[in-house]
Scaffold this motif. Structure first.
Motif, PDB file in Angstrom:
ATOM      1  N   VAL A   1       0.842  -1.196   0.000  1.00 51.68           N
ATOM      2  CA  VAL A   1       0.000   0.000   0.000  1.00 51.68           C
ATOM      3  C   VAL A   1       0.877   1.247   0.000  1.00 51.68           C
ATOM      4  N   GLU A   2       1.891   1.226   0.850  1.00 49.68           N
ATOM      5  CA  GLU A   2       2.816   2.366   0.895  1.00 49.68           C
ATOM      6  C   GLU A   2       3.453   2.581  -0.475  1.00 49.68           C
ATOM      7  N   GLU A   3       3.908   1.479  -1.054  1.00 46.60           N
ATOM      8  CA  GLU A   3       4.575   1.585  -2.359  1.00 46.60           C
ATOM      9  C   GLU A   3       3.632   2.123  -3.430  1.00 46.60           C
ATOM     10  N   ALA A   4       2.369   1.669  -3.388  1.00 51.60           N
ATOM     11  CA  ALA A   4       1.435   2.030  -4.453  1.00 51.60           C
ATOM     12  C   ALA A   4       0.864   3.429  -4.283  1.00 51.60           C
ATOM     13  N   LEU A   5       0.645   3.849  -3.050  1.00 48.64           N
ATOM     14  CA  LEU A   5      -0.024   5.127  -2.813  1.00 48.64           C
ATOM     15  C   LEU A   5       0.885   6.189  -2.220  1.00 48.64           C
TER      16      LEU A   5
ATOM     17  N   ARG B   1      -8.517  -3.606  -5.665  1.00 48.25           N
ATOM     18  CA  ARG B   1      -8.926  -4.924  -5.170  1.00 48.25           C
ATOM     19  C   ARG B   1      -8.950  -4.992  -3.652  1.00 48.25           C
ATOM     20  N   GLU B   2      -7.913  -4.454  -3.033  1.00 45.66           N
ATOM     21  CA  GLU B   2      -7.769  -4.618  -1.582  1.00 45.66           C
ATOM     22  C   GLU B   2      -8.425  -3.515  -0.763  1.00 45.66           C
ATOM     23  N   ARG B   3      -8.924  -2.479  -1.460  1.00 48.63           N
ATOM     24  CA  ARG B   3      -9.610  -1.418  -0.726  1.00 48.63           C
ATOM     25  C   ARG B   3     -10.776  -1.981   0.074  1.00 48.63           C
ATOM     26  N   HIS B   4     -11.485  -2.912  -0.541  1.00 49.99           N
ATOM     27  CA  HIS B   4     -12.584  -3.571   0.170  1.00 49.99           C
ATOM     28  C   HIS B   4     -12.272  -5.044   0.391  1.00 49.99           C
ATOM     29  N   GLY B   5     -11.013  -5.402   0.321  1.00 48.89           N
ATOM     30  CA  GLY B   5     -10.593  -6.803   0.366  1.00 48.89           C
ATOM     31  C   GLY B   5     -10.741  -7.451   1.726  1.00 48.89           C
ATOM     32  N   GLY B   6     -10.223  -8.661   1.825  1.00 49.01           N
ATOM     33  CA  GLY B   6     -10.458  -9.471   3.002  1.00 49.01           C
ATOM     34  C   GLY B   6      -9.425  -9.342   4.107  1.00 49.01           C
ATOM     35  N   VAL B   7      -8.505  -8.391   3.980  1.00 49.83           N
ATOM     36  CA  VAL B   7      -7.432  -8.272   4.976  1.00 49.83           C
ATOM     37  C   VAL B   7      -7.511  -6.910   5.648  1.00 49.83           C
ATOM     38  N   GLN B   8      -7.947  -6.914   6.904  1.00 51.30           N
ATOM     39  CA  GLN B   8      -8.246  -5.652   7.578  1.00 51.30           C
ATOM     40  C   GLN B   8      -7.079  -4.658   7.651  1.00 51.30           C
ATOM     41  N   PRO B   9      -5.889  -5.094   8.075  1.00 55.27           N
ATOM     42  CA  PRO B   9      -4.806  -4.109   8.170  1.00 55.27           C
ATOM     43  C   PRO B   9      -4.542  -3.401   6.839  1.00 55.27           C
ATOM     44  N   VAL B  10      -4.713  -4.142   5.753  1.00 50.49           N
ATOM     45  CA  VAL B  10      -4.506  -3.545   4.428  1.00 50.49           C
ATOM     46  C   VAL B  10      -5.627  -2.565   4.099  1.00 50.49           C
ATOM     47  N   ARG B  11      -6.863  -2.972   4.385  1.00 55.81           N
ATOM     48  CA  ARG B  11      -7.978  -2.037   4.185  1.00 55.81           C
ATOM     49  C   ARG B  11      -7.729  -0.751   4.967  1.00 55.81           C
ATOM     50  N   ASP B  12      -7.306  -0.892   6.208  1.00 57.72           N
ATOM     51  CA  ASP B  12      -7.061   0.282   7.046  1.00 57.72           C
ATOM     52  C   ASP B  12      -5.978   1.168   6.446  1.00 57.72           C
ATOM     53  N   ALA B  13      -4.901   0.543   5.973  1.00 52.13           N
ATOM     54  CA  ALA B  13      -3.803   1.326   5.397  1.00 52.13           C
ATOM     55  C   ALA B  13      -4.273   2.099   4.171  1.00 52.13           C
ATOM     56  N   ILE B  14      -5.079   1.451   3.342  1.00 53.72           N
ATOM     57  CA  ILE B  14      -5.589   2.126   2.141  1.00 53.72           C
ATOM     58  C   ILE B  14      -6.525   3.261   2.534  1.00 53.72           C
ATOM     59  N   ARG B  15      -7.410   2.986   3.469  1.00 49.68           N
ATOM     60  CA  ARG B  15      -8.347   4.030   3.916  1.00 49.68           C
ATOM     61  C   ARG B  15      -7.601   5.246   4.451  1.00 49.68           C
ATOM     62  N   GLU B  16      -6.547   4.982   5.212  1.00 49.85           N
ATOM     63  CA  GLU B  16      -5.764   6.094   5.767  1.00 49.85           C
ATOM     64  C   GLU B  16      -5.124   6.925   4.662  1.00 49.85           C
TER      65      GLU B  16
ATOM     66  N   ALA C   1      -7.719   8.926   2.878  1.00 48.67           N
ATOM     67  CA  ALA C   1      -8.152  10.047   3.714  1.00 48.67           C
ATOM     68  C   ALA C   1      -7.136  11.187   3.619  1.00 48.67           C
ATOM     69  N   ARG C   2      -5.866  10.821   3.578  1.00 49.81           N
ATOM     70  CA  ARG C   2      -4.824  11.854   3.408  1.00 49.81           C
ATOM     71  C   ARG C   2      -4.976  12.547   2.060  1.00 49.81           C
ATOM     72  N   PHE C   3      -5.232  11.741   1.016  1.00 44.28           N
ATOM     73  CA  PHE C   3      -5.480  12.332  -0.298  1.00 44.28           C
ATOM     74  C   PHE C   3      -6.619  13.329  -0.241  1.00 44.28           C
ATOM     75  N   ALA C   4      -7.737  12.903   0.359  1.00 47.17           N
ATOM     76  CA  ALA C   4      -8.918  13.762   0.428  1.00 47.17           C
ATOM     77  C   ALA C   4      -8.584  15.068   1.154  1.00 47.17           C
TER      78      ALA C   4
END
Lengths: 208, 208
Positions: free
Chosen positions: A66-70, A114-129, A132-135
């Motif tokens: 997530v860090e690498e991609a965003l 894919r992982e924004r709503h995916g099955g791995v919570q820590p990853v979902r949280d990282a993407i959401r964060e 949110a920074r983008f917004a």
DNA sequence: CCATGCAGTTAACAACTGTTCTCTGTAATT
DNA sequence: AATTACAGAGAACAGTTGTTAACTGCATGG
């Protein structure tokens, strides 16, 4: 400033990056929650146990992805929204930037979608964060436009969120059309531009 | 009209539904691409091989879940968009309907949000097809509004797509806030309503 | 009433998984 | 030059997976 890494640390980072790259490749055809650690190490050509030297689990690796991609995307967001020109020019430029980004880093974009709503919570949280920074950044940039006079903070953030969401929808649409003929890809670009333009029009008539 | 099923067929459908229900439950904490067939049968309490009497694979089960989750949603879409009242009333009603739907069928909503961009192609395709049908239906409904005078078909479809996408974003936002305190959930509803209202305003000023 | 069809069972298979422990070679430190 | 730290290898573990085959019992249709 930046301390030159020893041979040791350099090799470690190289392996780590190889693991990330291999995982990203494997994730083009499955979700993170089904990605096995052995699968990743096999693709890289290292022993399964080597994985633990870099990540606690595949979920941990996902957060790193997530860090690498965003993480490196903030500058692009910044100068897309705060660029000069009227609304239509800004929209054309933004859609074009999104399209090019998808072409250059399709696996990263697919991973996020894919992982924004995916099955791995820590990853979902990282993407959401990160989103949110983008917004928040978009909000700050929007606030400096003359069109934002009279807007309160809450509404600016809701507009920024709408833009960010739409940015992702557009990226995902481009992704689906990546292998499609040029005509289809252009249709996707047209639709994305018009949707953004409609939002932009709504913005101009929001007050009063 | 409806032929009464024999004991045999009735029992079969019962097991099939049990498999679907168990899968949906398991999918709250993982993605379809990591869902094992044994996992599902274990949850139901039948032998692993019984699975094959109903589905070729978990991907096949996923497609069936798409039908279950979205297939029965068309009437609701219909009367949301074509309901009487001015724009603001329609928006309030739509957001409220979405919120209630998420509360009643959270697992279905989660499944769709997760697998829309998930790792299983047949399921992605099934979802895309259903959403395209939604967009088409919304387009037809929008065309009958007086505000749609002068709109061409392409633009109506792009607006319908925007509404459908936003409907899903809102549903996903409600889902994330399901366990959150009432205040947070109301904030989500406020934001979703305002975003829809902004789109609606853009719609009114689209021409000219 | 009997023969057939078929939902679900049981057993077994090769292959795979995450994780632990022990070991090795070598870069980094002293 | 001697010692330490540590990235990666190797082997073994118990448990899981999807799929096949042959079976059992019972509702169904003739």
């Amino acid at each position: 400033m930046s301390h030159t890494l020893g041979i040791r640390q350099a090799q470690k980072q190289k392996t780590r990056q190889a693991l990330l790259d291999a995982a990203l490749g494997l994730l083009e055809e499955q979700s993170l929650s089904s990605l096995g650690l052995r699968e990743v190490t096999r693709a890289v050509g290292v022993a399964p146990t080597a994985f633990y030297r870099h990540f606690r689990s595949t979920a941990d690796l996902g957060v790193a992805l997530v860090e690498e991609a965003l993480g490196s995307l903030h500058p692009m967001i910044e100068d897309t929204v705060s660029a000069a020109g009227d609304s239509d020019e800004r929209i054309t430029r933004a859609v074009d930037l999104i399209a090019r980004h998808v072409e250059r880093y399709p696996a990263h974009v697919r991973f996020i979608a894919r992982e924004r709503h995916g099955g791995v919570q820590p990853v979902r949280d990282a993407i959401r964060e990160q989103l949110a920074r983008f917004a928040e950044e978009v909000k700050v940039a929007l606030a400096e436009h003359p069109e934002s006079e009279g807007w309160n903070d809450e509404d600016l953030l809701m507009l920024a969120g709408l833009y960010v969401d739409h940015m992702l929808m557009a990226a995902s649409a481009f992704l689906e059309a990546l292998e499609a003929p040029e005509a289809e890809r252009e249709r996707v670009a047209r639709t994305a531009s018009r949707q953004m333009r409609l939002i932009s029009i709504g913005r101009h008539h929001w007050l009063g």
